[in-house]
Motif scaffolding. Structure first.
Motif, PDB file in Angstrom:
ATOM      1  N   VAL A 190      26.603  30.390   2.361  1.00 44.73           N
ATOM      2  CA  VAL A 190      26.036  29.037   2.379  1.00 44.73           C
ATOM      3  C   VAL A 190      26.242  28.345   1.034  1.00 44.73           C
ATOM      4  N   TYR A 191      26.079  29.085  -0.048  1.00 45.89           N
ATOM      5  CA  TYR A 191      26.239  28.509  -1.386  1.00 45.89           C
ATOM      6  C   TYR A 191      27.690  28.112  -1.641  1.00 45.89           C
ATOM      7  N   ASN A 192      28.629  28.959  -1.228  1.00 46.37           N
ATOM      8  CA  ASN A 192      30.048  28.706  -1.510  1.00 46.37           C
ATOM      9  C   ASN A 192      30.607  27.540  -0.701  1.00 46.37           C
ATOM     10  N   ILE A 193      30.086  27.297   0.483  1.00 44.36           N
ATOM     11  CA  ILE A 193      30.604  26.188   1.290  1.00 44.36           C
ATOM     12  C   ILE A 193      29.849  24.885   1.030  1.00 44.36           C
ATOM     13  N   GLY A 194      28.938  24.909   0.051  1.00 41.10           N
ATOM     14  CA  GLY A 194      28.283  23.685  -0.384  1.00 41.10           C
ATOM     15  C   GLY A 194      27.114  23.229   0.464  1.00 41.10           C
ATOM     16  N   LEU A 195      26.513  24.126   1.237  1.00 35.29           N
ATOM     17  CA  LEU A 195      25.375  23.747   2.077  1.00 35.29           C
ATOM     18  C   LEU A 195      24.035  24.138   1.480  1.00 35.29           C
ATOM     19  N   TYR A 196      24.069  24.845   0.351  1.00 35.08           N
ATOM     20  CA  TYR A 196      22.811  25.249  -0.275  1.00 35.08           C
ATOM     21  C   TYR A 196      22.049  24.025  -0.777  1.00 35.08           C
ATOM     22  N   ASP A 197      20.753  24.004  -0.496  1.00 36.43           N
ATOM     23  CA  ASP A 197      19.871  22.925  -0.941  1.00 36.43           C
ATOM     24  C   ASP A 197      20.295  21.577  -0.370  1.00 36.43           C
ATOM     25  N   THR A 198      20.650  21.560   0.912  1.00 34.19           N
ATOM     26  CA  THR A 198      21.020  20.317   1.595  1.00 34.19           C
ATOM     27  C   THR A 198      20.261  20.219   2.912  1.00 34.19           C
ATOM     28  N   PHE A 199      20.026  18.988   3.341  1.00 37.24           N
ATOM     29  CA  PHE A 199      19.360  18.766   4.629  1.00 37.24           C
ATOM     30  C   PHE A 199      20.274  19.151   5.781  1.00 37.24           C
ATOM     31  N   THR A 200      21.571  19.051   5.568  1.00 34.35           N
ATOM     32  CA  THR A 200      22.530  19.434   6.611  1.00 34.35           C
ATOM     33  C   THR A 200      22.356  20.896   7.001  1.00 34.35           C
ATOM     34  N   PHE A 201      22.106  21.735   6.015  1.00 34.43           N
ATOM     35  CA  PHE A 201      21.911  23.152   6.328  1.00 34.43           C
ATOM     36  C   PHE A 201      20.700  23.356   7.217  1.00 34.43           C
ATOM     37  N   LEU A 202      19.623  22.612   6.974  1.00 30.00           N
ATOM     38  CA  LEU A 202      18.432  22.747   7.800  1.00 30.00           C
ATOM     39  C   LEU A 202      18.711  22.397   9.252  1.00 30.00           C
ATOM     40  N   LEU A 203      19.687  21.520   9.479  1.00 28.37           N
ATOM     41  CA  LEU A 203      20.017  21.118  10.851  1.00 28.37           C
ATOM     42  C   LEU A 203      20.913  22.123  11.558  1.00 28.37           C
ATOM     43  N   ALA A 210      29.289  36.887  21.181  1.00 26.13           N
ATOM     44  CA  ALA A 210      28.031  36.141  21.023  1.00 26.13           C
ATOM     45  C   ALA A 210      26.828  37.069  21.103  1.00 26.13           C
ATOM     46  N   VAL A 211      26.828  37.965  22.078  1.00 27.93           N
ATOM     47  CA  VAL A 211      25.704  38.888  22.245  1.00 27.93           C
ATOM     48  C   VAL A 211      25.601  39.837  21.047  1.00 27.93           C
ATOM     49  N   PHE A 212      26.720  40.187  20.462  1.00 24.11           N
ATOM     50  CA  PHE A 212      26.724  41.071  19.292  1.00 24.11           C
ATOM     51  C   PHE A 212      25.912  40.475  18.148  1.00 24.11           C
ATOM     52  N   THR A 213      25.994  39.151  17.998  1.00 28.55           N
ATOM     53  CA  THR A 213      25.264  38.499  16.909  1.00 28.55           C
ATOM     54  C   THR A 213      23.758  38.495  17.134  1.00 28.55           C
ATOM     55  N   MET A 214      23.309  38.786  18.369  1.00 29.17           N
ATOM     56  CA  MET A 214      21.879  38.862  18.625  1.00 29.17           C
ATOM     57  C   MET A 214      21.264  40.108  17.990  1.00 29.17           C
ATOM     58  N   PHE A 215      22.047  41.132  17.804  1.00 31.72           N
ATOM     59  CA  PHE A 215      21.527  42.404  17.327  1.00 31.72           C
ATOM     60  C   PHE A 215      21.984  42.758  15.910  1.00 31.72           C
ATOM     61  N   PHE A 216      23.086  42.173  15.472  1.00 29.51           N
ATOM     62  CA  PHE A 216      23.629  42.514  14.157  1.00 29.51           C
ATOM     63  C   PHE A 216      24.002  41.241  13.408  1.00 29.51           C
ATOM     64  N   ASN A 217      23.791  41.258  12.091  1.00 28.75           N
ATOM     65  CA  ASN A 217      24.224  40.146  11.245  1.00 28.75           C
ATOM     66  C   ASN A 217      24.662  40.694   9.900  1.00 28.75           C
ATOM     67  N   GLY A 218      25.221  39.823   9.088  1.00 32.31           N
ATOM     68  CA  GLY A 218      25.764  40.251   7.809  1.00 32.31           C
ATOM     69  C   GLY A 218      24.738  40.491   6.735  1.00 32.31           C
ATOM     70  N   GLY A 219      23.496  40.140   6.992  1.00 28.76           N
ATOM     71  CA  GLY A 219      22.459  40.315   5.976  1.00 28.76           C
ATOM     72  C   GLY A 219      22.170  39.024   5.231  1.00 28.76           C
ATOM     73  N   LEU A 220      21.032  38.978   4.586  1.00 27.16           N
ATOM     74  CA  LEU A 220      20.590  37.758   3.918  1.00 27.16           C
ATOM     75  C   LEU A 220      21.444  37.413   2.703  1.00 27.16           C
ATOM     76  N   ILE A 221      21.773  38.408   1.893  1.00 29.36           N
ATOM     77  CA  ILE A 221      22.521  38.140   0.662  1.00 29.36           C
ATOM     78  C   ILE A 221      23.931  37.619   0.956  1.00 29.36           C
ATOM     79  N   PRO A 222      24.719  38.260   1.841  1.00 28.80           N
ATOM     80  CA  PRO A 222      26.036  37.683   2.175  1.00 28.80           C
ATOM     81  C   PRO A 222      25.928  36.281   2.781  1.00 28.80           C
ATOM     82  N   TYR A 223      24.885  36.078   3.605  1.00 31.07           N
ATOM     83  CA  TYR A 223      24.696  34.756   4.205  1.00 31.07           C
ATOM     84  C   TYR A 223      24.370  33.720   3.134  1.00 31.07           C
ATOM     85  N   PHE A 224      23.551  34.088   2.179  1.00 34.75           N
ATOM     86  CA  PHE A 224      23.219  33.179   1.082  1.00 34.75           C
ATOM     87  C   PHE A 224      24.476  32.824   0.287  1.00 34.75           C
TER      88      PHE A 224
END
Length: 295
Positions: free
Chosen positions: A130-143, A113-127
Protein backbone atom coordinates in the motif's frame (compact mmCIF):
# COMPACT_ATOMS: atom_id res chain seq x y z
CA UNK A 1 -54.49 -27.63 19.64
CA UNK A 2 -54.53 -27.93 23.43
CA UNK A 3 -51.14 -28.08 25.06
CA UNK A 4 -50.33 -30.66 27.67
CA UNK A 5 -48.95 -29.78 31.09
CA UNK A 6 -45.45 -30.80 30.00
CA UNK A 7 -45.66 -28.63 26.87
CA UNK A 8 -46.77 -25.64 28.94
CA UNK A 9 -43.87 -26.09 31.35
CA UNK A 10 -41.40 -26.40 28.46
CA UNK A 11 -42.89 -23.32 26.78
CA UNK A 12 -42.54 -21.37 30.04
CA UNK A 13 -38.90 -22.44 30.41
CA UNK A 14 -38.16 -21.38 26.83
CA UNK A 15 -39.72 -17.96 27.40
CA UNK A 16 -37.75 -17.51 30.61
CA UNK A 17 -34.48 -18.44 28.89
CA UNK A 18 -35.17 -16.16 25.92
CA UNK A 19 -36.07 -13.29 28.24
CA UNK A 20 -32.85 -13.83 30.19
CA UNK A 21 -30.75 -13.94 26.99
CA UNK A 22 -32.45 -10.79 25.69
CA UNK A 23 -31.74 -9.02 28.98
CA UNK A 24 -28.04 -9.91 29.20
CA UNK A 25 -27.65 -8.91 25.53
CA UNK A 26 -29.40 -5.56 25.80
CA UNK A 27 -28.36 -4.47 29.30
CA UNK A 28 -24.68 -3.59 28.55
CA UNK A 29 -25.79 -1.22 25.78
CA UNK A 30 -28.53 0.31 27.94
CA UNK A 31 -26.16 0.75 30.89
CA UNK A 32 -23.62 2.49 28.66
CA UNK A 33 -26.38 4.82 27.45
CA UNK A 34 -27.41 5.55 31.04
CA UNK A 35 -23.83 6.28 32.10
CA UNK A 36 -23.41 8.66 29.16
CA UNK A 37 -26.29 10.78 30.54
CA UNK A 38 -25.14 10.65 34.15
CA UNK A 39 -22.80 13.08 35.90
CA UNK A 40 -19.34 11.56 35.73
CA UNK A 41 -18.41 12.24 39.35
CA UNK A 42 -21.63 10.56 40.47
CA UNK A 43 -21.01 7.58 38.18
CA UNK A 44 -17.66 6.98 39.84
CA UNK A 45 -19.52 6.32 43.11
CA UNK A 46 -21.20 3.27 41.56
CA UNK A 47 -24.78 2.09 41.70
CA UNK A 48 -25.95 3.62 38.39
CA UNK A 49 -27.72 0.80 36.57
CA UNK A 50 -31.05 1.30 34.80
CA UNK A 51 -31.57 5.07 34.98
CA UNK A 52 -29.37 8.18 35.36
CA UNK A 53 -29.11 9.20 39.01
CA UNK A 54 -27.96 12.73 38.15
CA UNK A 55 -29.00 13.53 34.61
CA UNK A 56 -26.71 15.73 32.51
CA UNK A 57 -25.99 16.56 28.89
CA UNK A 58 -22.52 17.88 29.62
CA UNK A 59 -20.82 14.68 28.47
CA UNK A 60 -22.31 15.06 25.00
CA UNK A 61 -21.68 18.80 24.95
CA UNK A 62 -17.99 18.15 25.49
CA UNK A 63 -17.88 15.46 22.82
CA UNK A 64 -19.53 17.66 20.21
CA UNK A 65 -17.26 20.58 21.02
CA UNK A 66 -14.35 18.53 19.77
CA UNK A 67 -13.84 19.52 16.13
CA UNK A 68 -12.38 16.15 15.16
CA UNK A 69 -15.72 14.47 15.91
CA UNK A 70 -17.42 16.26 12.99
CA UNK A 71 -14.56 15.57 10.62
CA UNK A 72 -14.54 11.92 11.66
CA UNK A 73 -18.30 11.72 11.10
CA UNK A 74 -17.92 13.05 7.56
CA UNK A 75 -15.12 10.62 6.76
CA UNK A 76 -17.09 7.70 8.20
CA UNK A 77 -20.30 8.56 6.35
CA UNK A 78 -18.47 9.04 3.04
CA UNK A 79 -16.48 5.85 3.48
CA UNK A 80 -19.54 3.83 4.47
CA UNK A 81 -21.77 5.19 1.70
CA UNK A 82 -19.30 5.21 -1.20
CA UNK A 83 -17.54 2.06 -0.01
CA UNK A 84 -20.81 0.11 0.18
CA UNK A 85 -21.89 1.21 -3.30
CA UNK A 86 -18.51 0.35 -4.84
CA UNK A 87 -18.31 -2.98 -3.01
CA UNK A 88 -21.80 -4.05 -4.07
CA UNK A 89 -21.23 -3.01 -7.68
CA UNK A 90 -17.90 -4.74 -8.24
CA UNK A 91 -18.74 -7.78 -6.11
CA UNK A 92 -22.04 -8.30 -7.93
CA UNK A 93 -20.37 -7.76 -11.30
CA UNK A 94 -17.71 -10.34 -10.48
CA UNK A 95 -20.36 -12.77 -9.21
CA UNK A 96 -22.47 -12.31 -12.34
CA UNK A 97 -19.52 -13.26 -14.52
CA UNK A 98 -18.77 -16.30 -12.36
CA UNK A 99 -22.40 -17.43 -12.62
CA UNK A 100 -22.26 -17.73 -16.41
CA UNK A 101 -21.44 -20.96 -18.20
CA UNK A 102 -18.63 -21.12 -20.71
CA UNK A 103 -16.31 -18.64 -18.97
CA UNK A 104 -12.71 -19.55 -19.77
CA UNK A 105 -10.68 -20.55 -16.67
CA UNK A 106 -13.80 -20.09 -14.56
CA UNK A 107 -12.80 -22.77 -12.04
CA UNK A 108 -9.33 -21.30 -11.74
CA UNK A 109 -10.72 -17.84 -10.99
CA UNK A 110 -13.08 -19.25 -8.37
CA UNK A 111 -10.29 -21.26 -6.76
CA UNK A 112 -8.06 -18.19 -6.73
CA UNK A 113 -10.81 -16.08 -5.15
CA UNK A 114 -11.70 -18.67 -2.51
CA UNK A 115 -8.01 -19.09 -1.66
CA UNK A 116 -7.87 -15.46 -0.55
CA UNK A 117 -10.62 -16.15 1.99
CA UNK A 118 -8.30 -18.37 4.00
CA UNK A 119 -4.80 -17.11 3.22
CA UNK A 120 -3.21 -13.68 2.77
CA UNK A 121 0.24 -12.19 2.56
CA UNK A 122 0.19 -10.77 6.07
CA UNK A 123 -0.11 -7.27 7.43
CA UNK A 124 3.50 -6.16 6.93
CA UNK A 125 3.73 -7.12 3.20
CA UNK A 126 0.31 -5.54 2.66
CA UNK A 127 1.44 -2.35 4.38
CA UNK A 128 4.57 -2.20 2.22
CA UNK A 129 2.48 -2.73 -0.92
CA UNK A 130 0.00 0.00 0.00
CA UNK A 131 2.84 2.40 0.84
CA UNK A 132 4.76 1.72 -2.38
CA UNK A 133 1.78 2.26 -4.68
CA UNK A 134 0.99 5.59 -3.02
CA UNK A 135 -2.25 4.68 -1.24
CA UNK A 136 -0.96 5.06 2.30
CA UNK A 137 -2.74 7.80 4.24
CA UNK A 138 -5.29 8.46 1.48
CA UNK A 139 -9.08 8.41 1.40
CA UNK A 140 -8.91 6.32 -1.77
CA UNK A 141 -7.43 3.46 0.21
CA UNK A 142 -10.35 3.55 2.64
CA UNK A 143 -12.70 3.06 -0.32
CA UNK A 144 -10.91 0.28 -2.18
CA UNK A 145 -9.70 -1.72 0.82
CA UNK A 146 -11.76 -4.92 0.83
CA UNK A 147 -13.88 -3.61 -2.03
CA UNK A 148 -14.58 -7.14 -3.30
CA UNK A 149 -15.74 -9.64 -0.70
CA UNK A 150 -15.37 -13.24 -1.81
CA UNK A 151 -17.98 -14.38 0.72
CA UNK A 152 -20.50 -11.88 -0.65
CA UNK A 153 -19.51 -12.82 -4.18
CA UNK A 154 -20.37 -16.47 -3.54
CA UNK A 155 -23.80 -15.49 -2.20
CA UNK A 156 -24.40 -13.21 -5.19
CA UNK A 157 -23.20 -15.89 -7.59
CA UNK A 158 -25.50 -18.59 -6.27
CA UNK A 159 -28.45 -16.18 -6.29
CA UNK A 160 -27.76 -15.28 -9.92
CA UNK A 161 -27.51 -18.97 -10.84
CA UNK A 162 -30.98 -19.56 -9.40
CA UNK A 163 -32.61 -16.90 -11.56
CA UNK A 164 -34.82 -18.27 -14.36
CA UNK A 165 -33.02 -18.45 -17.70
CA UNK A 166 -36.05 -16.94 -19.38
CA UNK A 167 -35.38 -13.55 -17.84
CA UNK A 168 -32.04 -13.15 -19.56
CA UNK A 169 -33.13 -14.86 -22.77
CA UNK A 170 -36.04 -12.46 -23.25
CA UNK A 171 -33.74 -9.49 -22.59
CA UNK A 172 -31.21 -10.73 -25.14
CA UNK A 173 -33.96 -11.17 -27.72
CA UNK A 174 -34.78 -7.49 -27.19
CA UNK A 175 -31.13 -6.65 -27.92
CA UNK A 176 -29.65 -6.24 -24.43
CA UNK A 177 -25.92 -6.77 -24.01
CA UNK A 178 -24.37 -8.50 -21.03
CA UNK A 179 -24.14 -5.23 -19.12
CA UNK A 180 -27.68 -4.36 -20.16
CA UNK A 181 -28.98 -7.64 -18.77
CA UNK A 182 -27.01 -7.09 -15.58
CA UNK A 183 -28.27 -3.56 -14.93
CA UNK A 184 -31.83 -3.85 -16.29
CA UNK A 185 -32.78 -7.39 -15.33
CA UNK A 186 -30.46 -8.99 -12.78
CA UNK A 187 -29.91 -6.15 -10.30
CA UNK A 188 -33.58 -5.05 -10.09
CA UNK A 189 -34.67 -8.57 -9.08
CA UNK A 190 -31.82 -8.93 -6.57
CA UNK A 191 -33.36 -6.62 -3.99
CA UNK A 192 -33.33 -8.89 -0.91
CA UNK A 193 -29.77 -10.19 -1.29
CA UNK A 194 -28.51 -6.76 -2.36
CA UNK A 195 -30.11 -5.04 0.64
CA UNK A 196 -28.81 -7.63 3.09
CA UNK A 197 -25.24 -7.67 1.84
CA UNK A 198 -25.25 -3.88 1.57
CA UNK A 199 -26.19 -3.61 5.21
CA UNK A 200 -23.55 -6.12 6.28
CA UNK A 201 -20.94 -4.24 4.27
CA UNK A 202 -22.05 -0.88 5.63
CA UNK A 203 -21.90 -2.14 9.22
CA UNK A 204 -18.42 -3.54 8.62
CA UNK A 205 -17.16 -0.28 7.12
CA UNK A 206 -18.79 1.79 9.86
CA UNK A 207 -17.26 -0.30 12.65
CA UNK A 208 -13.85 -0.85 11.07
CA UNK A 209 -11.32 0.98 13.21
CA UNK A 210 -8.24 -1.21 12.79
CA UNK A 211 -7.61 -0.56 9.09
CA UNK A 212 -7.54 3.26 9.42
CA UNK A 213 -5.47 2.96 12.59
CA UNK A 214 -2.74 1.18 10.60
CA UNK A 215 -2.94 2.84 7.19
CA UNK A 216 -4.12 6.37 8.01
CA UNK A 217 -1.85 8.89 9.68
CA UNK A 218 -3.60 12.22 9.05
CA UNK A 219 -6.02 13.29 11.76
CA UNK A 220 -8.36 14.71 9.11
CA UNK A 221 -8.82 11.27 7.54
CA UNK A 222 -9.43 9.26 10.71
CA UNK A 223 -12.95 7.72 10.82
CA UNK A 224 -15.22 7.97 13.82
CA UNK A 225 -14.56 4.47 15.19
CA UNK A 226 -10.80 4.95 15.09
CA UNK A 227 -11.18 8.24 16.94
CA UNK A 228 -13.39 6.46 19.48
CA UNK A 229 -10.73 3.82 20.08
CA UNK A 230 -8.13 6.55 20.55
CA UNK A 231 -10.32 8.21 23.18
CA UNK A 232 -11.12 4.93 24.96
CA UNK A 233 -7.47 3.92 25.01
CA UNK A 234 -6.43 7.32 26.36
CA UNK A 235 -6.46 6.23 29.98
CA UNK A 236 -4.27 9.10 31.10
CA UNK A 237 -5.96 12.43 31.69
CA UNK A 238 -3.18 14.22 29.85
CA UNK A 239 -4.04 12.47 26.60
CA UNK A 240 -7.65 13.55 26.79
CA UNK A 241 -6.66 17.07 27.71
CA UNK A 242 -4.77 17.24 24.43
CA UNK A 243 -7.66 15.88 22.34
CA UNK A 244 -10.60 17.71 23.92
CA UNK A 245 -10.49 21.49 24.17
CA UNK A 246 -13.13 21.90 26.88
CA UNK A 247 -12.23 18.83 28.88
CA UNK A 248 -9.92 20.72 31.28
CA UNK A 249 -12.68 23.06 32.44
CA UNK A 250 -15.00 20.16 33.20
CA UNK A 251 -12.32 18.29 35.12
CA UNK A 252 -11.81 21.35 37.29
CA UNK A 253 -15.53 21.32 38.05
CA UNK A 254 -15.29 17.57 38.85
CA UNK A 255 -18.40 16.83 36.79
CA UNK A 256 -16.91 14.80 33.94
CA UNK A 257 -14.74 11.73 34.18
CA UNK A 258 -12.85 9.74 31.60
CA UNK A 259 -15.42 6.93 31.74
CA UNK A 260 -18.39 9.27 31.26
CA UNK A 261 -16.69 10.80 28.25
CA UNK A 262 -15.96 7.37 26.80
CA UNK A 263 -19.60 6.29 27.18
CA UNK A 264 -20.88 9.43 25.46
CA UNK A 265 -18.44 9.03 22.57
CA UNK A 266 -19.39 5.37 22.23
CA UNK A 267 -23.09 6.26 21.91
CA UNK A 268 -22.34 8.97 19.35
CA UNK A 269 -20.45 6.43 17.24
CA UNK A 270 -22.92 3.56 17.63
CA UNK A 271 -26.45 4.93 17.45
CA UNK A 272 -26.48 6.09 13.78
CA UNK A 273 -25.75 2.65 12.34
CA UNK A 274 -28.21 1.00 14.73
CA UNK A 275 -31.02 3.15 13.37
CA UNK A 276 -30.64 1.54 9.94
CA UNK A 277 -31.40 -2.00 11.10
CA UNK A 278 -35.20 -1.68 11.57
CA UNK A 279 -35.66 -0.53 7.97
CA UNK A 280 -33.81 -3.48 6.41
CA UNK A 281 -34.54 -6.21 8.94
CA UNK A 282 -37.20 -7.84 6.74
CA UNK A 283 -34.53 -8.64 4.13
CA UNK A 284 -32.20 -10.44 6.54
CA UNK A 285 -33.55 -13.99 6.51
CA UNK A 286 -34.40 -14.10 2.84
CA UNK A 287 -31.19 -12.44 1.73
CA UNK A 288 -28.81 -14.44 3.91
CA UNK A 289 -30.35 -17.83 3.13
CA UNK A 290 -30.21 -17.20 -0.62
CA UNK A 291 -27.34 -19.20 -2.01
CA UNK A 292 -26.44 -20.84 1.28
CA UNK A 293 -27.99 -24.22 0.55
CA UNK A 294 -26.60 -25.16 -2.81
CA UNK A 295 -23.63 -24.24 -4.90
Amino acid sequence: MKLSAGDKVMKLIIYILLTFLAFITFYPFWNSLVLSFNVGSDTSLGGVTFWPRKFTLENYQIVFKEKHIYQAYIITILRTGLGTVLSMFFTALFAYAMSKKGIIFKKFYMLLAVFTMFFNGGLIPYFILVYNIGLYDTFTFLLIHGMISVYNMIIFRTFFMELPDGLEESARIDGCSNLGVFFRIVLPVSGPVLATLSLFTAVFLWNDWFTPAVFINSQNLIPLQTLLVQIINAGATASLLTNLNSYAQSMVQNTVTVKALQMATMMVATLPILMIYPFLQKYFVKGVLVGSLKE
